[in-house]
Design an enzyme around this catalytic site. Structure first.
Site, short mmCIF file in Angstrom:
data_model
loop_
_atom_site.label_atom_id
_atom_site.label_comp_id
_atom_site.label_asym_id
_atom_site.label_seq_id
_atom_site.Cartn_x
_atom_site.Cartn_y
_atom_site.Cartn_z
N HIS A 199 0.82 -1.24 -0.17
CA HIS A 199 0.08 -0.08 -0.08
C HIS A 199 1.05 1.26 -0.05
O HIS A 199 1.29 1.69 1.18
CB HIS A 199 -0.83 0.03 1.23
CG HIS A 199 -1.81 -1.21 1.23
ND1 HIS A 199 -1.43 -2.32 1.78
CD2 HIS A 199 -3.22 -1.35 1.04
CE1 HIS A 199 -2.17 -3.32 1.56
NE2 HIS A 199 -3.37 -2.72 1.14
N HIS A 205 -4.13 3.27 -3.35
CA HIS A 205 -4.31 2.71 -1.86
C HIS A 205 -3.44 1.63 -1.86
O HIS A 205 -2.64 1.54 -0.80
CB HIS A 205 -5.75 2.67 -1.76
CG HIS A 205 -6.12 1.66 -0.45
ND1 HIS A 205 -5.95 2.48 0.86
CD2 HIS A 205 -6.12 0.44 -0.31
CE1 HIS A 205 -6.16 1.48 1.62
NE2 HIS A 205 -6.21 0.40 1.12
N GLU A 259 -17.48 -3.71 24.38
CA GLU A 259 -16.88 -4.95 24.72
C GLU A 259 -15.60 -4.97 23.71
O GLU A 259 -14.62 -5.31 24.15
CB GLU A 259 -17.71 -6.08 24.07
CG GLU A 259 -18.98 -6.50 24.91
CD GLU A 259 -20.29 -5.58 24.71
OE1 GLU A 259 -19.96 -4.79 23.73
OE2 GLU A 259 -21.12 -5.68 25.63
N HIS A 300 -28.20 -15.04 24.66
CA HIS A 300 -27.51 -15.00 25.44
C HIS A 300 -26.90 -16.28 25.93
O HIS A 300 -25.93 -16.18 27.01
CB HIS A 300 -28.16 -14.31 26.85
CG HIS A 300 -28.40 -12.79 26.33
ND1 HIS A 300 -28.84 -12.28 25.44
CD2 HIS A 300 -28.05 -11.79 27.32
CE1 HIS A 300 -29.06 -10.96 25.49
NE2 HIS A 300 -28.36 -10.61 26.58
#
Lengths: 657, 657
Positions: free
Chosen positions: B30, B261, B407, B469
């Site tokens: 890149h 890129h 999280e 869950h």
């Protein structure tokens, strides 16, 4: 019903009573949110939401998404009170009990009135983005007469704090999904305590920065709620309504604190709440007059639906619209057959990501409900076809979504699109980034949603990008998710089969794990052998001692290994296993025939060996149980032992042992 | 060096030349980002960054994080030019080749100058938040004299669009981490094309809404860059500098477009760039004068480091500081021994999440570098102890982080904390939400970071919260990640052992999968049996025909099954396997003794069976291969076949077959 607080307040209190009583009976659950949002929900259902309890799946209904799914008693109360056939009061009495459709979190497969399964925070709102996207897309294709509805969301602080929220609202703002209306339960409480324990964000400013309309209201003032919802409804952008509420409103001693979030109130506090609210009815009883007010709401929706159905019948596109909404593929499979015939006539040596693109060219031309996209890897995933113009605010009828660098948001949006109906979504990213959207893939599976994940760059074949970009554990980890088909095709024909099988599955999601690198063709037939999950690609020539089981890019290696073994007089079958889950569903005889006792079974897959023992028993597992490395792909395969030279001696050693 | 554009420009062009030449030689990589950010990086390293190439691990250095890790040639160029021992020019010549430390993405285990492994978008910046947090924490404990450095980040549009960015900047803003400075490569290009294909966000407004200072500069005007960086440095908040750049700057025909890129420029464009930049040196050669300017930068850092080392020697806390930075645990293990002795004396019947809390009480009291937290589930994960006060802007010396409902951000921040050094982070969420942070767990493993994940509610034992869950596939899926220890302890003693083993691992992360529900004690010894990963908990009484292998909450069930079998005269061992990875590392004899040939081996674990065949061969796998359900936990276990009544007949049938 006009906006009459003296009638709305008891209606809202019915939600509160059912919620606190059900949680108490279950001795488990979350009373805080339903009690806090009862007033807002009552205004929404009374004045704004388009729904008909007699027809939960009516295509032009508004979608109501309880993103804060732990507050499930809110939606169960609403569905029951407004007169949906389910849940019954007995179902509510059995809230959170095994067998009750009133599960701990709302499950779309339990109750027709539940649009999507929520609970994993942030995903409800992100799915709602997909629903709102599907609505605008179908509107562009079928017009206001058939498609003209909104998606309403109830979201909590958790939904807004999760990372996926950024992706979801960014996408919605960019696409100007003005039919999306989010009611934020702004109660300033999380499980750990006050929100200011962990966040200092100016949420309104953030949503505005993403191109949203923002307003707010006192979530316990019916007139103010109605004013805010009307403002949101009129906005020409996606809209956030900050509803300032008191969590657990109605429980006089516990409301406003974090202890009311996720635990029963207790008998004493429930008694106090009854007194505070002036609620004299017994648990699980709703006074007839209040119930009548709730039940009257359906009438408006019934009339609207009747008018819509009359338009549907008169609409020239009505049948096509209903076909798509029913999730039935077009009857004409000619394009797929022609494409397969072209492969059989001249099997190409291409990467499976390329053969996926070739298959998609045929499929997107033939199946107008296929809507694709990529998380900013279009040219790598090869997900865009000539038939799929960009879907933009100026062209919602387009069929290709530039999802941006938003893997989780993309996956959740695809779930919402699939659950909305009328479109079949597929979307791409690198397989290694299935990690980023893994819980949404899981929710595809839980929700029985037909979503196709196009996961390219599926192994060490990624090459120079190195260990962070080389999936090692991903294929097997995805196989561990129940109700998900994981395809790893070995050539262009298997890739075409994988696409056909994935689209045929109306109630299961699929992952296609595809190579970056070219693969030689292995078959030249149109026999749809992948449908059985695994099949014998090459029978042993010499007396069979070995069965090589491989997937994807390693099938051609297995063919080379087999040739080397045969050269030494060792008979070897080659089994290609493009989809282990479908193979597991075959009968014992078929499975035993492919993987017969008394042979040395050898798996070859450029991923972790854990799990392959299921198929090869105490045979050999050829794989990679460490992270990869950066280097040219062909060198990496050799370096990590994926070569005839490395594998054949291992097999010979085991045969000699 | 003073700010002299006539000298800075050639320095920046050296980065450009190395980057385009290395990518060209590798035919992979890149060039766009390193060339676009060369000017900004040159100012940063010349004027602002505190570093000493002779001492890459000097504790008080500024941290430099290349969050946009695909632009790895930027950091390889900088490390080489400023005079780090590695990479050498030969390493750079071998960019992206097998064996070169100059991997496709920067890897912390390849080069001492690389602070963390980046590439998975968004995580570099999120790790930087953890580094900045660790800095403030250690500063509060050890003072400005020893700890006073900044964390500088180069981030791209991808890093900002990913969901984790919202979590990371929200946490940084809330904690007012004013030593965190993010340089955003605002080039308005993503892989798919212009950023406006997929985003319309006002990024500055968003960062401001999260409590950040924001400024901007022309990323190709040295004076303006220096002005903006100085402003950022002075800000009393975390700071975002929008550096308006041209991607691929210097490649006259390709710059500013998305094709620059991630692909080599090609020989013609490289020739054109050389002319455009006035760069006449051959590939991989840097003119002596320019190199001298780069090498001179280290001198300032060397002096600063020398002064710091003098202060360290004089500091009463110096030895303790260096112990923590070295990652050595306190020598005194008395607290852990005492706690274990108390368990042996009176083994408690508690949930393993509770016994984790009990272990943590002892450990956090004895190990001051343990810093804990939870993603808004403190009372459920039981991660907070008496020794750990909240870490807040008013008390950075606190040891408990309210991570919020973040999280992924939490896990990445913990990686950054661990890599910064001086702290050992642990953090909690529900096991099912390991999905949300899975790729950060993977990065813990790749980076050899000592992070402990406290994942509670580890099975159907979650009960009423239902399928969304209830982890089903999670324990096995985590076992599939290389270099990660997954502990699933069976009682309080195994939990204490798991904590001890996890903390002992200085170069591996661990997951502790812990129950919500109470478990009976199974042992009363302090023999650290978990260290071998699995051990025989109970030998057969009658002649051994069966070996039951179980983990966590199913070990007590296995004991009951064994008792029932023995009652029928069928001898059965019970093997507890709290950590499969450690068991795999034992010698063949140990493993064969535990899982002997000629017995029926039966696994019992309340999760997917896939993978257990590795240990039981063609024996029985008792597990759950569907999603769970909502209901009381004890009913669920029975419903899904986790009972003596369900299991014993299956074993008898297999023995009879």
């Amino acid at each position: 019903m006009t906006l009459d607080p003296s009638r709305l307040a008891p209606m809202a209190n019915a939600i509160r009573a059912l919620s606190m009583d059900a949680v108490q009976a279950a001795n488990s659950g979350h009373p805080g949110m339903p009690m806090g949002m009862a007033d807002v929900a009552t205004v929404l259902f009374s004045q704004f939401l388009k729904f008909d309890p007699a027809a939960p799946k009516w295509p032009d209904r508004d979608r109501f998404v309880l993103s804060a799914g732990h507050g499930s008693m809110l939606i169960y109360s609403l569905l029951h009170l407004t007169g949906y056939a389910a849940p019954t009061m007995d179902d509510i009495r059995n809230f959170r009990q095994l067998g009750s459709p009133c599960a701990g979190h709302p499950e779309n497969f339990e109750l027709p009135g539940v649009e999507c399964t929520t609970g994993p925070l942030g995903q409800g709102l992100a799915m709602a983005v997909g629903m709102a996207l599907a609505e605008r897309h179908l509107n562009a294709q079928f017009g206001d007469s058939l498609v003209d509805h909104k998606t309403w969301v109830v979201a909590g602080d958790g939904c807004l704090m999760e990372g996926i929220n950024h992706e979801a609202i960014g996408l919605a703002g960019h696409l100007k999904l003005d039919r999306l209306k989010v009611l934020w339960d702004d109660n300033r409480i999380t499980i750990d305590g006050d929100t200011d324990l962990s966040t200092s964000e100016d949420i309104a400013a953030r949503f505005k920065s993403a191109g949203w309309h923002v307003t707010s209201c006192d979530g316990h003032d019916f007139a103010d709620i109605a004013r805010a919802l009307a403002e949101a409804e009129a906005a020409d952008k996606p809209s956030l309504v900050a509803c300032r509420t008191v969590i657990g409103k109605g429980a006089p001693n516990k409301q406003g604190g974090h202890n009311v979030h996720g635990a029963p109130l207790g008998a004493d506090e429930i008694a106090a709440a009854r007194e505070y609210l002036g609620w004299t009815a017994a648990p699980f009883e709703v006074p007839a007059e209040i119930l009548a007010d709730w039940r009257s709401l359906g009438a408006k929706g019934a009339a609207t639906r009747a008018a819509w159905e009359a338009r549907l019948v008169a609409d020239a596109q009505g049948a096509e619209f209903m076909r798509r909404m029913a999730g039935e593929l077009p009857a004409d499979k000619g394009a797929a057959r022609d494409y397969m015939a072209s492969l059989v006539a001249e099997p190409p040596k291409v990467a499976t990501r390329k053969s996926s693109e070739m298959a998609l060219e045929a499929l997107t031309a033939a199946i107008p409900e296929l809507v694709g996209g990529s998380a900013d890897l279009t040219g790598s995933n090869l997900t865009k076809t000539k038939s799929t113009d960009p879907l933009t605010p100026a062209n919602y009828g387009g069929r290709y979504v530039y999802f941006g660098i938003r893997e989780f948001g993309m996956a959740a949006a695809m779930n919402g699109m699939a659950l909305h109906g009328g479109v079949i979504p597929y979307g791409g990213t690198f397989l290694v980034f299935s990690d980023y959207c893994r819980n949404a893939i899981r929710l595809s599976a839980i929700q029985h949603a037909r979503v196709v994940y196009v996961m390219t760059h599926d192994s060490l074949g990624v090459g120079e990008d190195g260990p962070t970009h080389q999936p090692i554990e991903h294929v097997m980890s995805l196989r561990a998710i129940p109700n998900l088909l994981v395809f790893r095709p070995a050539d262009a024909i298997e890739t075409a089969e994988a696409w056909a099988l994935a689209l045929k599955e109306s109630a299961r999601p699929s992952v296609l794990a595809l190579t970056r690198q070219n693969l030689p063709p292995l078959r030249a037939d149109a026999e749809m052998k992948s449908a059985r999950g695994a099949y014998r690609l090459k029978p042993a020539d010499a007396a069979r001692k070995v069965v090589l089981v491989a997937t994807g890019s390693e099938v051609s290696l297995a063919m080379d290994v087999a040739a080397a073994l045969e050269g030494k007089g060792i008979g070897a079958d080659v089994v290609s296993m493009p989809c282990a889950e479908l193979f597991d569903e075959q009968d014992t005889a078929y499975r035993a025939d492919l993987l017969p006792a008394g042979t040395l079974k050898v798996s070859i897959e450029a991923g972790v060996t854990l799990g392959w023992q299921k198929y090869v028993g105490d045979g050999l597992t050829i794989g990679i149980d460490t992270f990869g490395a950066s280097g040219p792909a062909d060198q990496l395969f050799k370096h990590f032992g994926f070569s005839v030279e490395a594998i054949v001696p291992k097999i010979e050693a085991r045969l000699a042992a």
